[in-house]
Design a protein around this motif. Structure first.
Motif, mmCIF file in Angstrom:
data_model
loop_
_atom_site.group_PDB
_atom_site.id
_atom_site.type_symbol
_atom_site.label_atom_id
_atom_site.label_comp_id
_atom_site.label_asym_id
_atom_site.label_seq_id
_atom_site.Cartn_x
_atom_site.Cartn_y
_atom_site.Cartn_z
ATOM 1 N N ARG A 58 22.689 -71.382 53.798
ATOM 2 C CA ARG A 58 22.785 -72.034 55.048
ATOM 3 C C ARG A 58 21.506 -73.181 55.012
ATOM 4 N NH1 ARG A 58 19.765 -70.236 58.835
ATOM 5 N NH2 ARG A 58 19.934 -68.374 58.222
ATOM 6 N N TRP A 82 29.418 -72.452 51.761
ATOM 7 C CA TRP A 82 29.159 -73.183 52.709
ATOM 8 C C TRP A 82 30.307 -73.386 53.535
ATOM 9 C CZ3 TRP A 82 26.752 -77.924 49.619
ATOM 10 C CH2 TRP A 82 25.297 -77.997 49.488
ATOM 11 N N LEU A 85 30.371 -70.236 55.614
ATOM 12 C CA LEU A 85 29.539 -70.293 56.813
ATOM 13 C C LEU A 85 29.636 -71.488 57.765
ATOM 14 C CD1 LEU A 85 26.414 -69.778 54.451
ATOM 15 C CD2 LEU A 85 27.408 -68.030 56.093
ATOM 16 N N VAL A 87 28.959 -74.471 57.089
ATOM 17 C CA VAL A 87 27.779 -75.611 56.961
ATOM 18 C C VAL A 87 28.086 -76.815 56.404
ATOM 19 C CG1 VAL A 87 25.583 -75.900 55.943
ATOM 20 C CG2 VAL A 87 26.163 -73.604 56.751
#
Length: 99
Positions: A58, A82, A85, A87
């Motif tokens: 993150r 990513w 997550l 992100v």
């Protein structure tokens, strides 16, 4: 790539990006901060390795990685992290191209 090897690779990327990694115990999730001009990433070492990877992933998604070399296999795994997550990296994909 095994999680412990991926963890070491992310630690190296953070260092290349100018961050100091601190693994501490406590009741916190982990994040980045700047203390007296020093850029830190604090990770809870009591959390499972997946949680530590999530914290570092993150943070790496939120910082400028221009000029930081990331091995292709690590980059692919980081991009997958990513995605998990959700992100969106700070920079465009062009910044991750090998020179």
């Amino acid at each position: 790539m095994k999680p412990d090897k991926f963890l070491l690779e992310l630690e190296q990327i953070l260092e290349q990006a100018g961050y100091t990694l601190r693994k501490e115990r406590g009741s916190f999730r982990g994040d980045e901060c700047i203390i007296e001009g020093q850029k830190l990433v604090v990770v809870n070492k009591n959390k499972p390795i997946e949680s530590q990877l999530g914290t570092m992933g993150r943070v790496l998604g939120e910082i400028d990685l221009t000029g930081v070399y990331i091995k292709p296999a690590v980059r692919k795994k980081l991009e997958n992290l990513w995605d998990q997550l959700e992100v969106i990296p700070e920079d465009t994909a062009e910044d991750f191209e090998l020179e």
